[in-house]
Design an enzyme around this catalytic site. Structure first.
Site, PDB file in Angstrom:
ATOM      1  N   ARG A  14       0.809  -1.227   0.000  1.00 46.60           N
ATOM      2  CA  ARG A  14       0.000   0.000   0.000  1.00 46.60           C
ATOM      3  C   ARG A  14       0.845   1.280   0.000  1.00 46.60           C
ATOM      4  NH1 ARG A  14      -2.686  -3.340  -1.119  1.00 46.60           N
ATOM      5  NH2 ARG A  14      -4.758  -3.932  -0.427  1.00 46.60           N
TER       6      ARG A  14
ATOM      7  N   SER B 218     -11.216   0.236   2.711  1.00 48.91           N
ATOM      8  CA  SER B 218     -10.505  -0.125   3.947  1.00 48.91           C
ATOM      9  C   SER B 218     -10.015   1.153   4.616  1.00 48.91           C
ATOM     10  CB  SER B 218      -9.289  -0.989   3.643  1.00 48.91           C
ATOM     11  OG  SER B 218      -9.658  -2.157   2.962  1.00 48.91           O
TER      12      SER B 218
ATOM     13  N   GLU C 106      -5.494   4.262   6.246  1.00 49.61           N
ATOM     14  CA  GLU C 106      -5.120   3.938   4.867  1.00 49.61           C
ATOM     15  C   GLU C 106      -5.470   5.068   3.893  1.00 49.61           C
ATOM     16  OE1 GLU C 106      -4.872   2.020   1.136  1.00 49.61           O
ATOM     17  OE2 GLU C 106      -6.827   2.349   2.007  1.00 49.61           O
TER      18      GLU C 106
HETATM   19  N1  EPU Z   1     -12.657  -9.928   8.778  1.00 51.08           N
HETATM   20  C1  EPU Z   1     -13.301  -9.730   9.970  1.00 51.08           C
HETATM   21  N2  EPU Z   1     -14.379  -8.890   9.976  1.00 51.08           N
HETATM   22  C2  EPU Z   1     -14.817  -8.261   8.873  1.00 51.08           C
HETATM   23  C3  EPU Z   1     -14.171  -8.471   7.654  1.00 51.08           C
HETATM   24  C4  EPU Z   1     -13.069  -9.291   7.631  1.00 51.08           C
HETATM   25  O1  EPU Z   1     -12.940 -10.286  11.000  1.00 51.08           O
HETATM   26  O2  EPU Z   1     -15.794  -7.495   8.972  1.00 51.08           O
HETATM   27  C5  EPU Z   1     -11.461 -10.794   8.775  1.00 51.08           C
HETATM   28  C6  EPU Z   1     -11.732 -12.185   8.304  1.00 51.08           C
HETATM   29  O3  EPU Z   1     -10.924 -13.043   9.047  1.00 51.08           O
HETATM   30  C7  EPU Z   1     -11.270 -12.143   6.855  1.00 51.08           C
HETATM   31  C8  EPU Z   1     -10.110 -11.200   6.943  1.00 51.08           C
HETATM   32  O4  EPU Z   1     -10.515 -10.224   7.897  1.00 51.08           O
HETATM   33  O5  EPU Z   1     -10.880 -13.400   6.412  1.00 51.08           O
HETATM   34  C9  EPU Z   1      -9.746 -10.514   5.648  1.00 51.08           C
HETATM   35  O6  EPU Z   1     -10.854  -9.826   5.113  1.00 51.08           O
HETATM   36  P1  EPU Z   1     -10.901  -9.432   3.567  1.00 51.08           P
HETATM   37  O7  EPU Z   1     -10.613 -10.621   2.729  1.00 51.08           O
HETATM   38  O8  EPU Z   1     -12.157  -8.698   3.307  1.00 51.08           O
HETATM   39  O9  EPU Z   1      -9.649  -8.491   3.365  1.00 51.08           O
HETATM   40  P2  EPU Z   1      -9.113  -7.199   4.134  1.00 51.08           P
HETATM   41  O10 EPU Z   1      -7.849  -7.569   4.820  1.00 51.08           O
HETATM   42  O11 EPU Z   1     -10.151  -6.563   4.953  1.00 51.08           O
HETATM   43  C10 EPU Z   1      -7.628  -6.479   2.145  1.00 51.08           C
HETATM   44  C11 EPU Z   1      -7.330  -5.189   1.449  1.00 51.08           C
HETATM   45  C12 EPU Z   1      -8.434  -4.836   0.488  1.00 51.08           C
HETATM   46  C13 EPU Z   1      -8.640  -5.964  -0.496  1.00 51.08           C
HETATM   47  C14 EPU Z   1      -8.934  -7.256   0.291  1.00 51.08           C
HETATM   48  C15 EPU Z   1      -9.076  -8.455  -0.595  1.00 51.08           C
HETATM   49  C16 EPU Z   1      -6.007  -3.794   2.922  1.00 51.08           C
HETATM   50  C17 EPU Z   1      -5.999  -2.685   3.903  1.00 51.08           C
HETATM   51  N3  EPU Z   1      -7.182  -4.138   2.445  1.00 51.08           N
HETATM   52  O12 EPU Z   1      -8.785  -6.246   2.940  1.00 51.08           O
HETATM   53  O13 EPU Z   1      -8.019  -3.712  -0.225  1.00 51.08           O
HETATM   54  O14 EPU Z   1      -9.688  -5.685  -1.379  1.00 51.08           O
HETATM   55  O15 EPU Z   1      -7.856  -7.505   1.203  1.00 51.08           O
HETATM   56  O16 EPU Z   1      -7.821  -8.908  -1.002  1.00 51.08           O
HETATM   57  O17 EPU Z   1      -4.964  -4.332   2.579  1.00 51.08           O
HETATM   58  C18 EPU Z   1      -7.952  -1.388   0.317  1.00 51.08           C
HETATM   59  O18 EPU Z   1      -6.761  -1.488   0.543  1.00 51.08           O
HETATM   60  O19 EPU Z   1      -8.564  -0.275   0.453  1.00 51.08           O
HETATM   61  C19 EPU Z   1      -8.706  -2.551  -0.066  1.00 51.08           C
HETATM   62  C20 EPU Z   1     -10.009  -2.485  -0.248  1.00 51.08           C
END
Ligand code: EPU
Length: 356
Positions: free
Chosen positions: A173, A244, A344
């Protein structure tokens, strides 16, 4: 080039909060860039490049400088219409996009040509020119691995430059564009080197589960990613948010041991290579007491009902309310786990000490 005054910024961001830009100009062609920058410098004003406004928190004071609104379009896969790039690797899957193109249209163009490399980045809001700035990533892909060149106006040297991917300082990022060279470059065009006929990448578990037999077509992966994002309300227009709101923290071995000692049961994690162990911020936030769909008592802010990592503007929120909720979340996660969440989105127009 027409410079407008006192332009509302809230409606130009997906979060929908914040004040006005003192000056505002639409950049429709590359020649507008040096002209607009020179105008701002002559008036001793800071400049800010606004793309789709999908990763941006504008302060209630607005911005006391010149906002450059990026509107340079075009998606090319040959140099015919592009005088700036005579010797591109034609036929090797180089897709060039004007910085003002909708990112998802660029992804769709790559998928339509059967060129692999950015299909997992489907449905991410915002413009193509913003993708190198924060090294956009999702579902196992990062733009950094597809980007071949970034064309930009270099304000420090007053000249056009073409930066190879290796010169962009890409990390999780982040890049030189949002770190040490913040405000130096105005990106006008990005080149992506894709793989014609290449296989789709389905390394991310959530995606792999949808294709147990492997080898899906690029279009099927794009549809699956759009479907997953829709289920998390992470597509453009689903909720008023900046996506995010916090980065996923990367923990050292010591920090990980400290976290494990404070938690019963398994802790979700992503592989982060040599950097350490990356833990989902959304999970930390929920464990610290802020569930999906949380509503603050005042201020019209809350968390997305589908994803705890997205702060949402539920009802005429002001930037101060967004900052207030973000700080409360930071404090709760820090108190519970000793981990400091980093915001972020880009924060614009805040006085020192006011931002998250
Ligand atoms: N989870 C929770 N609660 C929630 C949502 C998620 O506990 O409400 C936990 C779950 O364990 C889940 C894990 O978080 O398995 C990961 O969630 P998710 O796959 O939605 O990914 P994220 O880590 O929240 C990151 C990126 C996103 C990207 C997704 C998919 C960052 C900050 N965010 O989100 O990118 O779309 O992975 O790969 O790295 C962004 O950077 O703005 C962004 C949208």
């Amino acid at each position: 080039m027409q410079i407008q005054e006192h332009v509302e910024l809230a409606e130009r961001t997906t979060l929908g909060v914040g004040g006005r830009a003192r000056y505002f100009v639409e950049l429709k062609a590359e020649a507008d860039v040096p002209a607009a920058v020179a105008w701002a410098e002559a008036h001793d004003l800071p400049v800010f490049v606004l793309g789709g406004g999908s990763n941006l928190l504008v302060s209630d004071h607005g911005f006391a400088g010149l906002v450059l609104h990026m509107a340079i379009g075009g998606i090319y896969d040959s140099c015919d219409s592009c005088e700036s790039c005579e010797s591109r690797e034609l036929g090797e899957g180089v897709l060039e996009a004007g910085a003002g193109e909708l990112w998802d249209d660029v992804v769709a163009a790559g998928v339509a040509r059967g060129w692999a490399g950015i299909e997992c980045l489907s449905g991410i809001p915002g413009l193509a020119g913003a993708t190198p700035v924060q090294n956009v990533g999702a579902y196992g892909q990062e733009v950094a691995s597809a980007i071949t060149r970034v064309r930009a106006w270099d304000r420090a040297q007053s000249e056009w430059v073409e930066l190879e991917a290796g010169a962009c300082g890409f990390q999780y990022r982040s890049s030189r564009f949002n770190q040490m060279d913040r405000e130096r470059f105005v990106i006008t065009r990005v080149g992506f080197k894709l793989r014609p006929g290449g296989a789709a990448e389905i390394g991310y578990p959530e995606l792999r589960r949808r294709f147990p037999d492997g080898a899906p077509a690029l279009g099927a992966v794009r549809e699956a990613v759009l479907d997953i994002r829709r289920g998390k309300a992470m597509l453009a227009g689903q909720v008023r948010s900046a996506g995010s709101f916090f980065k996923n923290p990367v923990l050292s071995a010591g920090e990980w041991a400290n976290l494990a000692a404070r938690v019963e049961g398994p802790i979700p994690q992503f592989a982060a290579g040599r950097a350490g162990i990356k833990v989902p911020a959304a999970w930390l936030i929920e464990q610290a007491g802020f569930s999906k769909g949380y509503r603050a008592l005042a201020g019209g802010v809350g968390l997305s009902p589908q994803h705890a990592l997205a702060i949402v503007n539920r009802d005429h929120a002001r930037a101060t309310a967004v900052v207030g909720l973000a700080r409360r979340i930071q404090l709760a996660v820090d108190a519970r786990f000793g981990i400091r969440l980093e915001p972020e989105p880009v924060q614009l127009g805040f006085h020192p000490g006011e931002e998250v």
